[in-house]
Design a protein around this motif. Structure first.
Motif, PDB file in Angstrom:
ATOM      1  N   ARG A  10      36.076  34.991  41.648  1.00  0.00           N
ATOM      2  CA  ARG A  10      36.107  35.589  43.096  1.00  0.00           C
ATOM      3  C   ARG A  10      37.568  35.492  43.394  1.00  0.00           C
ATOM      4  O   ARG A  10      38.380  36.398  43.807  1.00  0.00           O
ATOM      5  CB  ARG A  10      35.222  35.197  43.993  1.00  0.00           C
ATOM      6  CG  ARG A  10      35.583  35.627  45.493  1.00  0.00           C
ATOM      7  CD  ARG A  10      34.492  35.266  46.269  1.00  0.00           C
ATOM      8  NE  ARG A  10      34.661  35.236  47.678  1.00  0.00           N
ATOM      9  CZ  ARG A  10      34.272  36.455  48.520  1.00  0.00           C
ATOM     10  NH1 ARG A  10      33.843  37.487  47.757  1.00  0.00           N
ATOM     11  NH2 ARG A  10      34.534  36.451  49.847  1.00  0.00           N
ATOM     12  N   LYS A  11      38.078  34.304  43.023  1.00  0.00           N
ATOM     13  CA  LYS A  11      39.557  33.887  43.483  1.00  0.00           C
ATOM     14  C   LYS A  11      40.480  34.734  42.400  1.00  0.00           C
ATOM     15  O   LYS A  11      41.522  35.284  42.796  1.00  0.00           O
ATOM     16  CB  LYS A  11      39.690  32.531  43.225  1.00  0.00           C
ATOM     17  CG  LYS A  11      39.049  31.638  44.153  1.00  0.00           C
ATOM     18  CD  LYS A  11      39.267  30.024  43.726  1.00  0.00           C
ATOM     19  CE  LYS A  11      38.227  29.082  44.082  1.00  0.00           C
ATOM     20  NZ  LYS A  11      38.050  28.937  45.587  1.00  0.00           N
ATOM     21  N   THR A  12      40.098  34.823  41.176  1.00  0.00           N
ATOM     22  CA  THR A  12      41.102  35.932  40.498  1.00  0.00           C
ATOM     23  C   THR A  12      40.924  37.134  40.771  1.00  0.00           C
ATOM     24  O   THR A  12      41.935  37.474  40.763  1.00  0.00           O
ATOM     25  CB  THR A  12      40.364  35.588  38.911  1.00  0.00           C
ATOM     26  OG1 THR A  12      40.418  34.105  38.486  1.00  0.00           O
ATOM     27  CG2 THR A  12      41.364  36.442  38.051  1.00  0.00           C
ATOM     28  N   PHE A  13      40.011  37.826  41.050  1.00  0.00           N
ATOM     29  CA  PHE A  13      40.054  39.170  41.644  1.00  0.00           C
ATOM     30  C   PHE A  13      40.626  39.349  42.677  1.00  0.00           C
ATOM     31  O   PHE A  13      41.426  40.295  43.041  1.00  0.00           O
ATOM     32  CB  PHE A  13      38.400  39.657  42.034  1.00  0.00           C
ATOM     33  CG  PHE A  13      38.258  40.939  42.588  1.00  0.00           C
ATOM     34  CD1 PHE A  13      38.187  42.060  41.550  1.00  0.00           C
ATOM     35  CD2 PHE A  13      38.199  41.070  43.916  1.00  0.00           C
ATOM     36  CE1 PHE A  13      37.978  43.312  42.375  1.00  0.00           C
ATOM     37  CE2 PHE A  13      37.981  42.443  44.467  1.00  0.00           C
ATOM     38  CZ  PHE A  13      38.055  43.418  43.694  1.00  0.00           C
ATOM     39  N   LEU A  14      40.316  38.444  44.091  1.00  0.00           N
ATOM     40  CA  LEU A  14      41.272  38.615  45.057  1.00  0.00           C
ATOM     41  C   LEU A  14      42.658  38.524  44.964  1.00  0.00           C
ATOM     42  O   LEU A  14      43.439  39.203  45.707  1.00  0.00           O
ATOM     43  CB  LEU A  14      40.550  37.668  46.368  1.00  0.00           C
ATOM     44  CG  LEU A  14      39.398  37.989  46.677  1.00  0.00           C
ATOM     45  CD1 LEU A  14      38.881  37.058  47.493  1.00  0.00           C
ATOM     46  CD2 LEU A  14      39.087  39.412  47.335  1.00  0.00           C
ATOM     47  N   THR A  15      43.170  37.558  44.149  1.00  0.00           N
ATOM     48  CA  THR A  15      44.395  37.268  43.697  1.00  0.00           C
ATOM     49  C   THR A  15      45.150  38.656  43.208  1.00  0.00           C
ATOM     50  O   THR A  15      46.269  39.030  43.448  1.00  0.00           O
ATOM     51  CB  THR A  15      44.818  36.212  42.563  1.00  0.00           C
ATOM     52  OG1 THR A  15      44.113  34.803  43.418  1.00  0.00           O
ATOM     53  CG2 THR A  15      46.226  35.978  42.440  1.00  0.00           C
ATOM     54  N   LYS A  16      44.619  39.034  42.051  1.00  0.00           N
ATOM     55  CA  LYS A  16      44.905  40.494  41.574  1.00  0.00           C
ATOM     56  C   LYS A  16      44.792  41.520  42.507  1.00  0.00           C
ATOM     57  O   LYS A  16      45.950  42.421  42.829  1.00  0.00           O
ATOM     58  CB  LYS A  16      44.054  40.904  40.588  1.00  0.00           C
ATOM     59  CG  LYS A  16      44.093  39.856  39.170  1.00  0.00           C
ATOM     60  CD  LYS A  16      43.286  40.331  37.978  1.00  0.00           C
ATOM     61  CE  LYS A  16      43.488  39.453  36.710  1.00  0.00           C
ATOM     62  NZ  LYS A  16      44.608  39.574  36.160  1.00  0.00           N
ATOM     63  N   LEU A  17      44.053  41.715  43.438  1.00  0.00           N
ATOM     64  CA  LEU A  17      43.818  42.759  44.740  1.00  0.00           C
ATOM     65  C   LEU A  17      45.181  42.356  45.419  1.00  0.00           C
ATOM     66  O   LEU A  17      45.690  43.486  45.888  1.00  0.00           O
ATOM     67  CB  LEU A  17      42.806  42.476  45.112  1.00  0.00           C
ATOM     68  CG  LEU A  17      42.386  43.705  46.115  1.00  0.00           C
ATOM     69  CD1 LEU A  17      42.617  45.289  45.673  1.00  0.00           C
ATOM     70  CD2 LEU A  17      40.872  43.479  47.068  1.00  0.00           C
ATOM     71  N   HIS A  18      45.413  41.167  45.714  1.00  0.00           N
ATOM     72  CA  HIS A  18      46.527  41.114  46.645  1.00  0.00           C
ATOM     73  C   HIS A  18      47.923  41.279  46.074  1.00  0.00           C
ATOM     74  O   HIS A  18      48.764  41.953  46.826  1.00  0.00           O
ATOM     75  CB  HIS A  18      46.375  39.338  47.215  1.00  0.00           C
ATOM     76  CG  HIS A  18      47.726  38.853  47.875  1.00  0.00           C
ATOM     77  ND1 HIS A  18      47.554  39.484  49.225  1.00  0.00           N
ATOM     78  CD2 HIS A  18      48.632  38.189  47.615  1.00  0.00           C
ATOM     79  CE1 HIS A  18      48.656  38.867  49.636  1.00  0.00           C
ATOM     80  NE2 HIS A  18      49.189  38.066  48.794  1.00  0.00           N
ATOM     81  N   THR A  19      48.046  40.941  45.108  1.00  0.00           N
ATOM     82  CA  THR A  19      49.403  40.883  44.147  1.00  0.00           C
ATOM     83  C   THR A  19      49.676  42.514  43.857  1.00  0.00           C
ATOM     84  O   THR A  19      50.937  42.809  43.785  1.00  0.00           O
ATOM     85  CB  THR A  19      49.434  40.127  43.245  1.00  0.00           C
ATOM     86  OG1 THR A  19      48.510  40.402  42.171  1.00  0.00           O
ATOM     87  CG2 THR A  19      49.407  38.477  43.423  1.00  0.00           C
ATOM     88  N   LYS A  20      48.754  43.106  43.482  1.00  0.00           N
ATOM     89  CA  LYS A  20      48.910  44.567  43.039  1.00  0.00           C
ATOM     90  C   LYS A  20      48.602  45.726  43.917  1.00  0.00           C
ATOM     91  O   LYS A  20      49.151  46.668  43.922  1.00  0.00           O
ATOM     92  CB  LYS A  20      47.809  44.877  41.858  1.00  0.00           C
ATOM     93  CG  LYS A  20      48.131  44.076  40.624  1.00  0.00           C
ATOM     94  CD  LYS A  20      46.931  44.204  39.563  1.00  0.00           C
ATOM     95  CE  LYS A  20      47.189  43.288  38.476  1.00  0.00           C
ATOM     96  NZ  LYS A  20      48.397  43.482  37.669  1.00  0.00           N
ATOM     97  N   THR A  21      48.004  45.366  45.154  1.00  0.00           N
ATOM     98  CA  THR A  21      47.929  46.302  46.324  1.00  0.00           C
ATOM     99  C   THR A  21      48.164  46.185  47.631  1.00  0.00           C
ATOM    100  O   THR A  21      48.622  46.768  48.403  1.00  0.00           O
ATOM    101  CB  THR A  21      46.308  46.920  46.307  1.00  0.00           C
ATOM    102  OG1 THR A  21      45.659  45.657  46.947  1.00  0.00           O
ATOM    103  CG2 THR A  21      45.862  47.063  44.905  1.00  0.00           C
ATOM    104  N   GLY A  22      48.199  44.811  48.057  1.00  0.00           N
ATOM    105  CA  GLY A  22      48.312  44.023  49.299  1.00  0.00           C
ATOM    106  C   GLY A  22      47.274  44.766  50.285  1.00  0.00           C
ATOM    107  O   GLY A  22      47.815  44.221  51.458  1.00  0.00           O
TER     108      GLY A  22
END
Length: 425
Positions: free
Chosen positions: A375-387
């Motif tokens: 979950r942390k990995t997904f949210l980190t990727k979502l945050h960095t790639k889309t904002g």
């Protein structure tokens, strides 16, 4: 092991309040309950209008317990008649150990009016009581007699020494705080629900600051984990000789679904084909999940609309849905994972978590991450790639997400990758 006096009687059981097992027939049948006699209670279990009704009986005498059981049975048969029945004068409990048992009953909603009942998981109840038992053990180790120690005997000196004890024995601030919160809730229960005229000693304790440092799983490590998932070398052998196959045909699909949706394990396991939303062109637009943790804490009585999470579709998620033949089952009430298996969602959640740990070890990966880190990995990727992480509903607030789920190191790496300069265009 000694148990309360027991003769077979319809609806009568003996339950261990420590582990929750029925122990009236054979301890071995119920996985070897070894808890002492003073943790046991008689329990009445009946079915009324197709619904299972239970009540912990107050008496520890067999004959008196039978009388209570029959009263309860008659109450179920004539509920209106018993509303006007005068309430019995409650015996004032004062011993700390009895107050803890009374608190345990309250957590389980025993004799709690319907409008005051709160759903709590067995895990929460069990761990909360374990923290209180730990405090009792501390008192016992310091030469206090629990058969005489009353709730009124608590004072700031005792609480202060226990705080120091937690400082010495709890390696993590979160563990220290879990112990403290349980005692705070216990103290509040005695004062606010039972009317005890005692100071709120535990309410004076300040929780320790928990330094959040979320980490995510590296892409290569996750790929190694997935490659290790197979029915080859998938057996766990326990110390007692038991063997367990950690592989199921749906194991990899379940772990990937957790990774590609960013939902908690229990929330992922209840996703259905009917939760898939298509766009105007017939392509997968998003999935609709439910924030179950929020629901339990803030909507436990179902008075509000459920808190939904809009799960964006990634290339990986769409590929997984294709493997799961989503077009064939689109709109149906079938679970995405293990719908054809006779397994509860709760058991499935535990099974997938254990399988993740097993195959992580099989892949030769370090033990510094668990399935929760997906979950942390997904949210980190979502945050960095889309904002766009704040607007999709994964957490109650952006602050919770940023503090608890975003891997700051990965954010820095992404900034470096796309290039950052004060004056560069």
């Amino acid at each position: 092991m000694k148990i309360l006096k027991y003769k077979k009687f319809a609806g009568l059981h003996i339950v261990c309040k420590k582990c929750g097992r029925h122990i009236e027939v054979s301890q071995t049948t119920y996985k070897g309950c070894i808890h002492p006699l003073d943790r046991q209670k008689y329990k009445a279990v009946f079915k009324a209008n197709g619904v299972r009704k239970t009540r912990d009986l107050k008496s520890l005498d067999y004959d008196d317990a039978i009388r209570e059981l029959l009263d309860f049975k008659e109450e179920l048969a004539n509920p209106i008649q018993f509303i006007s029945k005068p309430q019995k004068v409650e015996v004032k409990i004062e011993l700390l150990k009895d107050c803890i048992m009374m608190f345990g009953d309250w957590l389980e909603n025993v004799d709690v009016p319907n409008h005051q009942k709160r759903p709590r998981t067995n895990g929460y109840i069990k761990t909360t009581l374990q923290y209180l038992v730990r405090f009792s053990k501390f008192l016992e180790d310091n030469k206090f007699d629990l058969n005489k120690f009353k709730i009124y005997d608590l004072n700031d000196v005792i609480v202060g020494k226990y705080y120091d004890y937690l400082d010495e024995t709890c390696k993590m601030a979160s563990t220290h705080n879990h112990n403290t919160k349980a005692l705070k809730n216990f103290n509040n229960f005695l004062i606010n629900h039972k009317g005890f005229n005692v100071p709120n000693y535990f309410g004076k304790i300040k929780l320790k600051y928990e330094s959040m440092n979320p980490t995510s799983i590296k892409d290569d490590d996750f790929k190694k984990l997935l490659d290790a998932i197979s029915n080859k070398d998938s057996i766990t052998i326990y110390p007692d000789g038991r063997r367990k196959n950690e592989y199921r045909p749906y194991t990899r699909d379940a772990i990937e679904l957790v990774a590609y949706t960013g939902m908690r394990i229990e929330e992922t396991m209840v996703l259905k084909y009917s939760d898939i939303v298509l766009d105007y062109d017939g392509n997968v637009q998003h999935l609709v999940g439910t924030d179950l943790k929020f629901e339990r804490a803030h909507n436990w009585n179902n008075t509000k609309a459920p808190k939904k999470v809009m799960i964006p579709t990634s290339i990986e998620l769409e590929n997984l849905l294709n493997r799961l033949e989503y077009k064939k089952y689109l709109g149906s009430d079938k679970y995405l994972i293990a719908d054809d298996y006779d397994i509860s969602r709760k058991t499935l959640k535990t099974q997938i978590s254990h399988s993740f740990t097993f195959f992580r070890k099989k892949a030769g990966l370090s033990d510094d991450f668990s399935i929760k880190h997906l979950r942390k990995t997904f949210l980190t990727k979502l945050h960095t790639k889309t904002g766009f992480i704040e607007s999709l509903g994964y957490q109650r607030s952006a602050k919770v997400t940023l503090n608890n789920y975003i891997d700051k190191v990965q954010v820095v790496k992404e900034i470096n990758r796309i290039g950052f300069g004060y004056f560069s265009e």
